[in-house]
Structure formats: structure tokens, C-alpha cells
Design a protein around this motif. Structure first.
Motif, PDB file in Angstrom:
ATOM      1  N   GLN A 223      62.865   5.053   4.631  1.00 50.85           N
ATOM      2  CA  GLN A 223      63.107   4.242   2.573  1.00 50.85           C
ATOM      3  C   GLN A 223      63.054   3.408   2.907  1.00 50.85           C
ATOM      4  OE1 GLN A 223      60.445   4.232   0.254  1.00 50.85           O
ATOM      5  NE2 GLN A 223      61.480   6.841   0.096  1.00 50.85           N
ATOM      6  N   LEU A 224      63.813   2.770   3.049  1.00 45.75           N
ATOM      7  CA  LEU A 224      64.699   1.060   3.142  1.00 45.75           C
ATOM      8  C   LEU A 224      63.666   0.906   3.709  1.00 45.75           C
ATOM      9  CD1 LEU A 224      66.222  -0.864   2.490  1.00 45.75           C
ATOM     10  CD2 LEU A 224      67.800  -0.895   4.651  1.00 45.75           C
ATOM     11  N   LEU A 225      62.805   0.624   5.049  1.00 46.85           N
ATOM     12  CA  LEU A 225      61.637   0.160   5.951  1.00 46.85           C
ATOM     13  C   LEU A 225      60.904  -0.163   5.154  1.00 46.85           C
ATOM     14  CD1 LEU A 225      61.443  -1.081   8.676  1.00 46.85           C
ATOM     15  CD2 LEU A 225      60.936   0.886   9.548  1.00 46.85           C
ATOM     16  N   VAL A 226      60.463   1.471   4.921  1.00 44.49           N
ATOM     17  CA  VAL A 226      58.974   1.941   4.002  1.00 44.49           C
ATOM     18  C   VAL A 226      58.827   0.160   2.528  1.00 44.49           C
ATOM     19  CG1 VAL A 226      58.065   3.319   2.238  1.00 44.49           C
ATOM     20  CG2 VAL A 226      58.340   3.858   4.954  1.00 44.49           C
ATOM     21  N   ALA A 227      60.783   0.028   2.680  1.00 49.10           N
ATOM     22  CA  ALA A 227      59.631   0.037   0.532  1.00 49.10           C
ATOM     23  C   ALA A 227      60.193  -1.984   1.031  1.00 49.10           C
ATOM     24  CB  ALA A 227      61.482  -0.064   0.256  1.00 49.10           C
ATOM     25  N   VAL A 228      60.705  -2.070   2.634  1.00 47.71           N
ATOM     26  CA  VAL A 228      60.803  -3.473   3.436  1.00 47.71           C
ATOM     27  C   VAL A 228      59.823  -3.825   3.265  1.00 47.71           C
ATOM     28  CG1 VAL A 228      61.296  -4.829   4.279  1.00 47.71           C
ATOM     29  CG2 VAL A 228      63.289  -3.683   3.263  1.00 47.71           C
ATOM     30  N   LEU A 229      58.522  -3.490   3.924  1.00 47.86           N
ATOM     31  CA  LEU A 229      57.201  -3.467   4.489  1.00 47.86           C
ATOM     32  C   LEU A 229      56.341  -2.917   3.644  1.00 47.86           C
ATOM     33  CD1 LEU A 229      57.618  -2.112   8.034  1.00 47.86           C
ATOM     34  CD2 LEU A 229      57.933  -4.875   7.187  1.00 47.86           C
ATOM     35  N   ALA A 230      56.227  -1.962   2.529  1.00 50.73           N
ATOM     36  CA  ALA A 230      55.509  -2.151   1.831  1.00 50.73           C
ATOM     37  C   ALA A 230      54.278  -3.066   0.815  1.00 50.73           C
ATOM     38  CB  ALA A 230      55.932  -1.046   0.440  1.00 50.73           C
ATOM     39  N   PRO A 231      55.433  -4.144   0.456  1.00 55.08           N
ATOM     40  CA  PRO A 231      54.338  -5.661  -0.321  1.00 55.08           C
ATOM     41  C   PRO A 231      53.942  -6.701   0.794  1.00 55.08           C
ATOM     42  CG  PRO A 231      57.220  -5.643  -0.586  1.00 55.08           C
ATOM     43  CD  PRO A 231      57.197  -4.153  -0.049  1.00 55.08           C
ATOM     44  N   ALA A 232      54.230  -6.050   2.116  1.00 53.91           N
ATOM     45  CA  ALA A 232      53.696  -6.735   2.857  1.00 53.91           C
ATOM     46  C   ALA A 232      51.542  -6.713   2.672  1.00 53.91           C
ATOM     47  CB  ALA A 232      53.834  -6.901   4.289  1.00 53.91           C
ATOM     48  N   PHE A 233      51.563  -4.580   2.140  1.00 50.21           N
ATOM     49  CA  PHE A 233      50.446  -3.989   2.792  1.00 50.21           C
ATOM     50  C   PHE A 233      49.777  -3.587   1.215  1.00 50.21           C
ATOM     51  CE2 PHE A 233      52.769  -3.485   6.842  1.00 50.21           C
ATOM     52  CZ  PHE A 233      52.432  -2.827   7.509  1.00 50.21           C
ATOM     53  N   GLY A 234      50.244  -4.809   0.137  1.00 46.64           N
ATOM     54  CA  GLY A 234      50.009  -4.451  -1.039  1.00 46.64           C
ATOM     55  C   GLY A 234      50.622  -3.915  -1.950  1.00 46.64           C
ATOM     56  N   ASN A 235      51.349  -3.008  -1.446  1.00 46.43           N
ATOM     57  CA  ASN A 235      51.885  -1.619  -2.532  1.00 46.43           C
ATOM     58  C   ASN A 235      53.109  -2.289  -2.487  1.00 46.43           C
ATOM     59  OD1 ASN A 235      52.961   0.652  -3.637  1.00 46.43           O
ATOM     60  ND2 ASN A 235      53.366   1.771  -2.108  1.00 46.43           N
ATOM     61  N   HIS A 236      52.739  -3.181  -4.077  1.00 45.49           N
ATOM     62  CA  HIS A 236      54.055  -3.654  -4.783  1.00 45.49           C
ATOM     63  C   HIS A 236      54.812  -3.130  -5.975  1.00 45.49           C
ATOM     64  CE1 HIS A 236      52.715  -7.626  -3.219  1.00 45.49           C
ATOM     65  NE2 HIS A 236      51.805  -7.073  -3.273  1.00 45.49           N
ATOM     66  N   ALA A 237      56.425  -3.137  -6.216  1.00 43.21           N
ATOM     67  CA  ALA A 237      56.409  -2.698  -7.167  1.00 43.21           C
ATOM     68  C   ALA A 237      55.794  -3.082  -8.535  1.00 43.21           C
ATOM     69  CB  ALA A 237      58.525  -2.530  -7.124  1.00 43.21           C
ATOM     70  N   THR A 238      56.433  -2.452  -9.808  1.00 44.67           N
ATOM     71  CA  THR A 238      55.977  -2.838 -10.947  1.00 44.67           C
ATOM     72  C   THR A 238      57.038  -2.155 -11.773  1.00 44.67           C
ATOM     73  OG1 THR A 238      55.611  -0.009 -11.770  1.00 44.67           O
ATOM     74  CG2 THR A 238      53.988  -1.139 -11.014  1.00 44.67           C
ATOM     75  N   GLY A 239      58.297  -2.116 -11.079  1.00 47.96           N
ATOM     76  CA  GLY A 239      59.674  -2.435 -11.650  1.00 47.96           C
ATOM     77  C   GLY A 239      60.025  -3.837 -11.061  1.00 47.96           C
ATOM     78  N   ASN A 240      61.434  -3.649 -11.438  1.00 45.23           N
ATOM     79  CA  ASN A 240      62.410  -4.537 -10.420  1.00 45.23           C
ATOM     80  C   ASN A 240      62.848  -4.518 -10.232  1.00 45.23           C
ATOM     81  OD1 ASN A 240      64.527  -6.695 -10.608  1.00 45.23           O
ATOM     82  ND2 ASN A 240      65.726  -5.960 -12.786  1.00 45.23           N
ATOM     83  N   PRO A 241      62.088  -4.892  -8.655  1.00 47.85           N
ATOM     84  CA  PRO A 241      62.659  -4.745  -7.537  1.00 47.85           C
ATOM     85  C   PRO A 241      64.159  -4.640  -7.138  1.00 47.85           C
ATOM     86  CG  PRO A 241      61.289  -6.450  -7.572  1.00 47.85           C
ATOM     87  CD  PRO A 241      61.325  -6.244  -8.534  1.00 47.85           C
ATOM     88  N   LEU A 242      64.909  -5.856  -7.809  1.00 45.97           N
ATOM     89  CA  LEU A 242      66.638  -5.783  -8.262  1.00 45.97           C
ATOM     90  C   LEU A 242      67.009  -4.100  -8.230  1.00 45.97           C
ATOM     91  CD1 LEU A 242      69.205  -7.039  -7.283  1.00 45.97           C
ATOM     92  CD2 LEU A 242      69.501  -8.107  -9.428  1.00 45.97           C
ATOM     93  N   GLU A 243      66.982  -3.746  -9.274  1.00 42.98           N
ATOM     94  CA  GLU A 243      67.447  -2.345  -9.651  1.00 42.98           C
ATOM     95  C   GLU A 243      67.144  -1.305  -8.767  1.00 42.98           C
ATOM     96  OE1 GLU A 243      66.716   0.515 -13.706  1.00 42.98           O
ATOM     97  OE2 GLU A 243      65.285  -1.140 -13.402  1.00 42.98           O
ATOM     98  N   PHE A 244      65.985  -1.526  -8.039  1.00 43.68           N
ATOM     99  CA  PHE A 244      65.204  -0.166  -6.791  1.00 43.68           C
ATOM    100  C   PHE A 244      65.990  -0.974  -5.157  1.00 43.68           C
ATOM    101  CE2 PHE A 244      62.603  -0.012  -2.881  1.00 43.68           C
ATOM    102  CZ  PHE A 244      62.379   1.700  -3.470  1.00 43.68           C
ATOM    103  N   TYR A 245      65.778  -1.813  -4.767  1.00 42.24           N
ATOM    104  CA  TYR A 245      67.080  -1.558  -3.990  1.00 42.24           C
ATOM    105  C   TYR A 245      68.674  -1.669  -4.298  1.00 42.24           C
ATOM    106  CZ  TYR A 245      63.349  -3.527  -1.334  1.00 42.24           C
ATOM    107  OH  TYR A 245      62.189  -3.643  -1.154  1.00 42.24           O
ATOM    108  N   THR A 246      68.905  -1.647  -5.155  1.00 41.27           N
ATOM    109  CA  THR A 246      70.519  -1.483  -6.187  1.00 41.27           C
ATOM    110  C   THR A 246      70.387   0.035  -5.542  1.00 41.27           C
ATOM    111  OG1 THR A 246      70.384  -3.283  -6.866  1.00 41.27           O
ATOM    112  CG2 THR A 246      72.193  -1.236  -7.871  1.00 41.27           C
ATOM    113  N   TYR A 247      68.918   0.970  -6.152  1.00 40.21           N
ATOM    114  CA  TYR A 247      69.927   2.452  -6.056  1.00 40.21           C
ATOM    115  C   TYR A 247      69.444   2.796  -5.076  1.00 40.21           C
ATOM    116  CZ  TYR A 247      69.094   3.761 -10.919  1.00 40.21           C
ATOM    117  OH  TYR A 247      69.239   4.160 -12.708  1.00 40.21           O
ATOM    118  N   LEU A 248      69.063   1.916  -4.018  1.00 41.70           N
ATOM    119  CA  LEU A 248      68.454   2.628  -2.326  1.00 41.70           C
ATOM    120  C   LEU A 248      69.548   1.934  -1.083  1.00 41.70           C
ATOM    121  CD1 LEU A 248      66.858   3.814   0.027  1.00 41.70           C
ATOM    122  CD2 LEU A 248      65.803   1.424  -0.104  1.00 41.70           C
ATOM    123  N   VAL A 249      70.558   1.175  -1.435  1.00 39.06           N
ATOM    124  CA  VAL A 249      71.519   0.504  -1.105  1.00 39.06           C
ATOM    125  C   VAL A 249      72.613   1.959  -1.073  1.00 39.06           C
ATOM    126  CG1 VAL A 249      72.852  -1.817  -0.830  1.00 39.06           C
ATOM    127  CG2 VAL A 249      71.041  -1.934  -0.725  1.00 39.06           C
TER     128      VAL A 249
END
Length: 122
Positions: free
Chosen positions: A48-74
Motif C-alpha cells: 500500500q505504501l508503494l501504491v500510495a507513493v506512485l498513485a499521484p504520478a498516475f493522476g490518483n491524488h488524495a483529496t484529504g491531507n496527505p500528511l495525515e494519510f502518510y502518518t496513518y500508513l507509517v
């Protein structure tokens, strides 16, 4: 995030958590089944970390706060090995229950990450 992949992760995390809780309630110490189930959860979190890092490069951007997202993920990625380490150090039924609680916590965190990625507005 890929929605269907996240739902698979939630299902696997819930299944692993319930398995560990049942094994713990039965008085079992951490074993290959409980630790192996949590290892699968960890593997999917790293994917999921790999997918989340690569997703914006393919046009799939987070609608919420990316910092909050990555804090949950890590945090979820760190939680599973810590619970597994506890299970290896303290070989009691309670360690298996801790593994189960960690699995369920990861499932909740994944659901929240999906909300952050797809539902919230910046």
C-alpha cells in the motif's frame, strides 16, 4: 490508493485480527498461524505504501491531507512489527490477543486512510 486493494487489505486485517483473538481466547501462544497472518498484513501495508507513493504520478491524488494519510500508513506499518516483536518476546496467550488487537487496529486505520484519500476535501 486503489479502492478495491484497500478493501482486500481491510478484509485480510480483520481476518488476521479475529484469528489471533480466537487463538488467544483458546489459550494459544503466538505461533506460525498468528504471526504468519500478521506478516501477510504487513506485506500488504508495504504494498500500500508503494501504491500510495506512485498513485499521484498516475493522476490518483488524495483529496484529504496527505500528511495525515502518510502518518496513518507509517503508523500502521510500524504497529504490526511491534506487536509481532511483543509476541516473540512474551510467549503468552495475551501476546496473541495483542496481535489480534493490532490486526483490528490496522483494519480501522486502513478504512480511515481510504476516507482521507477519497472522501475529504482539502
Amino acid at each position: 490508493m486503489i479502492e478495491w486493494f484497500t478493501w482486500i487489505q481491510v478484509a485480510v486485517a480483520v481476518a488476521a485480527g479475529v484469528l489471533c483473538l480466537v487463538l488467544g481466547a483458546a489459550g494459544k501462544e503466538p505461533n506460525d498461524y498468528s504471526l504468519g497472518a500478521m506478516l501477510v498484513v504487513e506485506f500488504l501495508l508495504v504494498a500500500q505504501l508503494l501504491v500510495a507513493v506512485l498513485a499521484p504520478a498516475f493522476g490518483n491524488h488524495a483529496t484529504g491531507n496527505p500528511l495525515e494519510f502518510y502518518t496513518y500508513l507509517v503508523s500502521a506499518i510500524i504497529l504490526v512489527p511491534l506487536a509481532g516483536f511483543w509476541g516473540l518476546v512474551e510467549r503468552t496467550r495475551w501476546s496473541t490477543i495483542i496481535l489480534g488487537v493490532a490486526g483490528l487496529a490496522v483494519a480501522i486505520m486502513l478504512y480511515r486512510m481510504l476516507q482521507i484519500w477519497t472522501v475529504q476535501l482539502s
